[in-house]
Scaffold this motif. Structure first.
Motif, mmCIF file in Angstrom:
data_model
loop_
_atom_site.group_PDB
_atom_site.id
_atom_site.type_symbol
_atom_site.label_atom_id
_atom_site.label_comp_id
_atom_site.label_asym_id
_atom_site.label_seq_id
_atom_site.Cartn_x
_atom_site.Cartn_y
_atom_site.Cartn_z
ATOM 1 N N ALA A 101 16.951 48.410 52.374
ATOM 2 C CA ALA A 101 17.547 48.066 51.078
ATOM 3 C C ALA A 101 16.541 47.413 50.145
ATOM 4 O O ALA A 101 16.916 46.958 49.055
ATOM 5 C CB ALA A 101 18.758 47.154 51.292
ATOM 6 N N ARG A 102 15.301 47.344 50.583
ATOM 7 C CA ARG A 102 14.228 46.784 49.752
ATOM 8 C C ARG A 102 14.506 45.327 49.390
ATOM 9 O O ARG A 102 14.232 44.882 48.288
ATOM 10 C CB ARG A 102 14.007 47.607 48.474
ATOM 11 N N LEU A 103 15.073 44.607 50.365
ATOM 12 C CA LEU A 103 15.273 43.170 50.167
ATOM 13 C C LEU A 103 14.065 42.396 50.664
ATOM 14 O O LEU A 103 13.864 41.236 50.299
ATOM 15 C CB LEU A 103 16.534 42.695 50.916
ATOM 16 N N VAL A 104 13.291 43.051 51.523
ATOM 17 C CA VAL A 104 12.089 42.446 52.088
ATOM 18 C C VAL A 104 11.208 43.611 52.545
ATOM 19 O O VAL A 104 11.731 44.641 52.987
ATOM 20 C CB VAL A 104 12.478 41.480 53.247
ATOM 21 N N PRO A 105 9.894 43.477 52.427
ATOM 22 C CA PRO A 105 9.052 44.638 52.753
ATOM 23 C C PRO A 105 8.870 44.867 54.258
ATOM 24 O O PRO A 105 8.538 45.976 54.668
ATOM 25 C CB PRO A 105 7.715 44.310 52.091
ATOM 26 N N GLN A 136 21.754 64.232 55.097
ATOM 27 C CA GLN A 136 21.309 63.169 54.194
ATOM 28 C C GLN A 136 21.129 61.815 54.878
ATOM 29 O O GLN A 136 21.056 60.789 54.219
ATOM 30 C CB GLN A 136 22.288 63.021 53.013
ATOM 31 N N LEU A 137 21.053 61.854 56.205
ATOM 32 C CA LEU A 137 20.780 60.616 56.943
ATOM 33 C C LEU A 137 19.430 60.753 57.639
ATOM 34 O O LEU A 137 19.128 61.805 58.208
ATOM 35 C CB LEU A 137 21.866 60.372 57.994
ATOM 36 N N PRO A 138 18.637 59.679 57.618
ATOM 37 C CA PRO A 138 17.313 59.774 58.240
ATOM 38 C C PRO A 138 17.392 59.865 59.761
ATOM 39 O O PRO A 138 18.319 59.338 60.380
ATOM 40 C CB PRO A 138 16.628 58.474 57.810
ATOM 41 N N PRO A 153 17.109 54.978 50.206
ATOM 42 C CA PRO A 153 18.542 55.280 50.286
ATOM 43 C C PRO A 153 19.047 55.725 48.913
ATOM 44 O O PRO A 153 18.649 55.174 47.879
ATOM 45 C CB PRO A 153 19.156 53.948 50.714
ATOM 46 N N HIS A 154 19.942 56.716 48.918
ATOM 47 C CA HIS A 154 20.316 57.414 47.682
ATOM 48 C C HIS A 154 20.877 56.514 46.599
ATOM 49 O O HIS A 154 20.514 56.615 45.442
ATOM 50 C CB HIS A 154 21.333 58.516 48.002
ATOM 51 N N ASP A 155 21.771 55.613 46.978
ATOM 52 C CA ASP A 155 22.436 54.829 45.926
ATOM 53 C C ASP A 155 21.855 53.426 45.824
ATOM 54 O O ASP A 155 22.522 52.471 45.473
ATOM 55 C CB ASP A 155 23.947 54.779 46.153
ATOM 56 N N LEU A 156 20.562 53.305 46.191
ATOM 57 C CA LEU A 156 19.962 51.973 46.178
ATOM 58 C C LEU A 156 19.797 51.465 44.766
ATOM 59 O O LEU A 156 19.316 52.172 43.884
ATOM 60 C CB LEU A 156 18.584 52.040 46.850
ATOM 61 N N ALA A 157 20.232 50.244 44.559
ATOM 62 C CA ALA A 157 20.109 49.644 43.229
ATOM 63 C C ALA A 157 18.657 49.285 42.967
ATOM 64 O O ALA A 157 17.948 48.888 43.879
ATOM 65 C CB ALA A 157 20.990 48.417 43.142
#
Lengths: 484, 483, 95
Positions: free
Chosen positions: A161-165, A445-447, A480-484
């Motif tokens: 979710a790109r909250l932390v690398p 659509q799932l890794p 992820p497709h719907d990532l904000a």
């Protein structure tokens, strides 16, 4: 900024593109804003993170920066963090403010990294779906109705979710590799004994190993550089030379021999998954590797052996959770036995209790030889399979999991169905071998992940293989497709 | 029916290491509660054990001292049980691969004979904490300072046949571990504790009867008394046709009886398995030989040497070698005086009497071994007679700061007069002053004169302190015979 | 191997886990299924195979006998459920 990898952040901080405080603030804001839908963090240490970031910036200004100065990460809540709540995903430790740092936490602190907080996980690392956490299930950022995998589900979801690398994680039967596969990430479980276990709350001591979940192999190499090495406080941590794992990332794969175990490509494997793996192998052949069919004949025994050995060890490891010196204590115990039984009965969730009971049974008088001893003998057979295989090949490859991420709740009534998810990952823990999972495609659509298995202490080669793959593919760059 | 008593002892000896067996916390006795319990001893989540090399060395040393097989591979196991003073919920111990295997010791029996007792094994393990039951308003307080203190548990074969033998065995083990310096041997602080397995069987029967285990007996005397009480209890039951229940019992010294422990109502299933946090401990012959080279002279060797090389009686040799400190005291004095027999008489006599009277340990005796040695030297060179020597000894007891023995002898006027001329003068004075006594002596028949000379000796010694009694006797006889 | 309810109760007691009566059946079912899974091991020929407790054939390192840890009682007892006069308190232990 939040899309940057660890290596990119390290370079940007060095170049003064932004400061550690800048990126720390941005990531904390993202966690604040978005993590409610993933539930990947149990504890966010915002204040401490900003203080660490400011200190890192000050060190940089004073010309004392290294590659890790000011780079943000987060820790799986299995690692003790001095003065910070350390729950291991359990009600039992819901009030446990660790009085010391795990060795790897200390290493990251010493390296100058910034810790954003503590990541959700299956209770005491027992689970493959992150649904057994006392702090609630974690959602897969690729499809929030699905599990992120487990037990390091919080680590995987937060990175995806790109909250932390990048995040620390731990792997006892697949707990790094399976969530990495389910979340489209790079996961590394080092050789048993490569990384200190001091301060990592034990599930099954002879199987547990700390590792990482990142987006790229390069980031995993950077993290392993910080974590690996002898620790005098862990008798099982090995005194084996620690190379610079980033130094060999770009080595050529020409001449590499890859083993494909026929047992991993049986009729049970879905054609879609088999196709993804074979496509990945084709990339390796283009990179100069040759492929060899091998056999690991005792593969089918890994899960049965594991579900004796891990519960046996956990039944003893978790005995210290007794309501006397730390952690949860039941109300008004009427005698000492009541204190033990209710504190543990109320403090542990069902999966933990099941495993403790299986372990207790397997070790009890009259059953030891049939279960525990037998499982340890089978364990040697499984290890021997790998030892033989590595006489002929450099790495072994196959799928990380039988399927992509499954829907939440799908295995909740049947622990055995859940256990079977770990069919490809669990044998490595029994043998103590290092393994990685890297993204190698999508199904619906799932890794899904490609598992790389290395020989003992051959992490550098695994990282090299993973990195080379990531130079010719871009699966690891998908978000992820719907990532904000 | 005639019964045979079968006894096996399990002795726990705390090893005299600085730090604990698996952690860096101190092992010192008597610290404030939980001030020597570190994260490892407390069993906090995430901690790990690392084995103390000194605990290993001490265990190997013990093994060599009892001529045991040394385990080149030892493995630590977890023994699982829940108890509040067992912080991890398991004790780390050695089940299948102990560091010390089969060995033996010899014990001395009252009739002067010795008996060989086989030692099954001695394994390394960690001690538990302590529960305090008073002072917490009906609750128990847990102190984990002792948790993790290294122990060797020394397990005997069930070869002891009486309470006296058991006590002799315990004493001998105490003597060995203290000689080795691997245990301070302080029973009052729990440094050595003994579990006694006791059973009876009809004389001549080969299979064992049902045994009971008396836990945690902590003195030589109580081992003997507890076992005697238990034998009596079992015999009463068996004589009445009853059966012994296999159970754990405690000895109540005040009532001189054993009673069943209540806390163990649930059958224990310890679920041993190899501790995954510790790896097999591997040692080789070089290691073992290096430890062997550090072995001190042991009690049996010392006793043998005292008897053979220095002519001590069997009893003196046994007593003087039984305790390391006493043996050291004795031998230091004996070497200074260059007279083991004289030193043995003194240590067994005045020194022992003094220790008993003052209830002192030899290490606390004000008169040092060096001082005693000096006194003995002065006896030997005739400077002191026996009475004078005792006076010097007692003077030192009262004020041990007097380092110069010769000055003290002078000061007390105890220097023995051996000069024949001087004694002749005194003798002549005495004879002249006591004509009646001389008359009656001369009237005594030859064969009774030896006794009749006694009063003259008393008079001479009264007239002059510190005269050499042998010289007085010679001069007296010579002068009287002249009359 | 299927477990009966009394076995479940015994195992729970040995594990010091309070299990409510209405959950016994579920545990019985789940644990029996797990045992059925691991029962595959029984068929494996392991004659002469040494059990493997550790993944690496390594041996124990030894620590120097040095006191490295000092009193941290207040720090450690700050997280304890119930302490008094430096002791951890529990319901009375009967001896």
């Amino acid at each position: 900024m939040h899309n940057k990898t660890i290596a990119e952040i390290s370079r940007d901080l060095a170049a003064g593109v932004y400061t550690s405080v800048d990126i720390t603030r941005e990531l904390l804001a993202r966690i604040e804003q978005h993590d409610a839908q993933y539930n990947s963090f149990i504890t966010v240490t915002a204040e401490q993170a900003l203080a660490q970031a400011a200190a890192a910036d000050a060190r940089r200004a004073a010309g004392q920066a290294s590659a890790w100065t000011g780079v943000p990460i987060a820790h799986k809540d299995i690692f003790c963090t001095n003065g910070v709540l350390t729950t291991c995903g359990s009600k039992m430790l819901s009030n446990f403010v660790a009085p010391y740092d795990a060795t790897i936490v200390d290493h990251f602190n010493q390296a100058g990294a910034v810790s954003l907080g503590k990541l959700n996980m299956d209770e005491f690392a027992m689970g493959s779906s992150n649904e057994s956490s006392y702090y609630g299930p974690v959602a897969n950022p690729w499809d929030r109705s699905r599990v992120p995998g487990g037990s390091s589900g919080g680590s995987a979801a937060a990175v995806a979710a790109r909250l932390v690398p990048g995040a620390t994680a731990s792997d006892t039967g697949g707990s790094i590799r399976q969530p990495a596969a389910f979340c489209g990430l790079t996961g590394l479980k080092p050789t048993y004994g490569r990384v200190s276990r001091w301060g990592m709350i034990a599930y099954a001591s002879s199987l547990d190993q700390a590792g990482v979940i990142t987006r790229t192999a390069e980031d995993a190499a950077m993290m392993l550089n910080v974590m690996a090495g002898l620790d005098a406080k862990d008798s099982t941590c090995m005194d084996h030379p620690v190379p610079d794992y980033t130094a060999t990332l770009n080595d050529s794969l020409a001449g590499l021999t890859i083993g494909l175990p026929k047992e991993y490509f049986s009729r049970d494997l879905s054609p879609a998954m088999a196709e993804k793996v074979r496509t990945a192998i084709a990339h390796y052949e283009q990179l100069g590797a040759t492929v060899k069919d091998i056999s690991l004949p005792n593969t089918h025994l890994a899960i049965p052996a594991y579900y004796i050995i891990a519960p046996a060890e956990c039944s003893a490891n978790l005995s210290r959770m007794d309501g006397v010196r730390f952690g949860y204590r039941c109300d008004d115990p009427k005698d000492i036995n009541d204190l033990f039984k209710r504190s543990r009965g109320e403090g542990f969730g069902n999966e933990v209790k099941r495993r403790i009971m299986i372990g207790t049974y397997a070790l009890s008088a009259g059953f030891y030889d049939a279960y525990y001893n037998k499982a340890q003998q089978v364990r040697r057979l499984i290890k021997n399979d790998f030892v033989e295989a590595f006489k002929e090949v450099d790495v072994i490859m196959g799928p990380t999991t039988p399927t992509p991420a499954f829907p939440q709740g799908s295995n909740s009534d049947d622990p055995v169905a859940m256990y079977l998810e770990d069919i490809f990952t669990i044998a490595l823990n029994l043998a103590g071998l290092p393994g990685m999972s890297i993204p190698c495609g999508h199904i619906n659509q799932l890794p899904v992940g490609l598992q790389l298995i290395g020989n003992y202490f051959d992490e550098a080669r695994l990282l090299n293989c993973a990195h080379q793959f990531q130079q010719v593919t871009d699966w690891h760059q998908h978000t992820p497709h719907d990532l904000a | 029916m005639e019964w045979e008593v079968v006894i096996g002892l399990e002795i726990h000896a705390q090893l005299a290491t600085q730090s604990k067996i698996f952690s860096g916390a101190a092992t010192a006795y008597g610290a404030d509660a939980n001030t020597q319990a570190c994260a490892v001893d407390l069993g906090l989540p995430g901690v790990l054990p690392v084995f103390n090399e000194e605990a290993l060395r001490m265990a190997v040393k013990f093994g060599l001292a009892i001529d045991a097989e040394i385990g080149k591979k030892s493995v630590f196991d977890r023994k699982n049980y829940f108890y509040p003073d067992s912080p991890k919920g398991y004790q780390t111990t050695q089940l299948h691969y102990p560091t010390v295997g089969m060995g033996h010791i010899d014990i001395e029996l009252d009739d002067g004979s010795t008996r060989r007792i086989n030692v099954t094994r001695a394994h390394l393990e960690e001690d538990a904490g302590k529960s305090v039951h008073e002072g917490f308003g009906g609750l128990s307080g847990i102190d984990l300072n002792r948790a993790g203190t290294p122990l060797i548990e020394i397990v005997s074969e069930p070869e002891l046949r009486s309470a006296k033998e058991a006590s002799a065995y315990f004493r001998k083990m105490h003597s060995i571990v203290t000689y080795l310096g691997i245990c301070d041997g302080d029973l009052s602080q729990g440094s050595m504790r003994c579990d006694c397995n006791v059973s009876l069987r009809p004389k001549g029967q080969t299979e064992f009867g049902t045994r009971t285990e008396i836990k945690n007996v902590n003195s030589f005397r109580n081992v003997e008394r507890a076992i005697e009480a238990e034998i009596e209890r079992q015999m009463d039951i068996l004589e009445e046709g009853g059966r012994i229940i296999q159970e754990t019992r405690l000895y109540d010294a005040d009532k001189n009886e054993t009673r069943a422990m209540r806390s163990k109502e649930v059958a224990n299933d310890y679920r041993y398995f190899p501790c995954p946090d510790l790896l097999p401990v591997i040692i080789d012959d070089n290691y073992i030989e290096a430890v062997r080279a550090t072995l001190p002279e042991l009690p049996d060797q010392k006793r043998h040497r005292f008897q053979k090389d220095h002519g001590l009686s069997a009893i003196d040799a046994a007593v003087l070698s039984s305790q390391r400190e006493l043996a050291h005291y004795f031998e230091t004095a004996a070497q200074i005086a260059n007279d083991y027999k004289l030193a043995a008489n003194w240590v067994q006599g005045d020194v022992s009497a003094t220790l008993n009277r003052l209830e002192l340990d030899i290490t606390a005796l004000p008169v040092s071994a060096e001082q005693l040695g000096q006194i003995l030297l002065r006896i030997k060179d005739n400077t002191l007679n026996n009475g004078g020597a005792k006076e010097v000894f007692n003077a030192l007891l009262a004020d041990p700061s007097q380092t110069d023995i010769d000055a003290l002898i002078d000061q007390l006027g105890l220097k023995q007069v051996s000069d024949t001329g001087a004694i002749e003068a005194i003798v002549n004075d005495v004879l002249a002053a006591n004509p009646k006594l001389v008359e009656s002596y001369l009237a005594t028949p030859e064969d009774k004169r030896a006794k009749a000379i006694g009063p003259f000796i008393g008079l001479v010694r009264k007239a002059a302190k510190g005269v050499n009694p042998q010289v007085v006797m010679d001069v007296l006889q010579q002068q009287l015979n002249r009359l | 191997m299927a477990l009966d309810q009394n076995q479940i109760r015994d195992i729970a007691e040995l594990s010091r886990l309070q299990i409510d009566d209405d959950q016994i059946t579920a545990y019985q079912q789940n644990l029996s299924n797990i045992l059925a899974l691991v029962d595959q091991l029984a068929a494996v020929d392991t004659q002469g195979i040494e059990p493997m407790a550790h993944p690496l054939d390594a041996t124990q390192r030894l620590r120097a006998d040095v006191v490295t840890e000092h009193n941290q009682r207040e720090h450690f007892q700050a997280i304890a459920p119930h302490t008094e006069q430096g002791h951890y308190l529990v319901p009375k232990v009967v001896e």
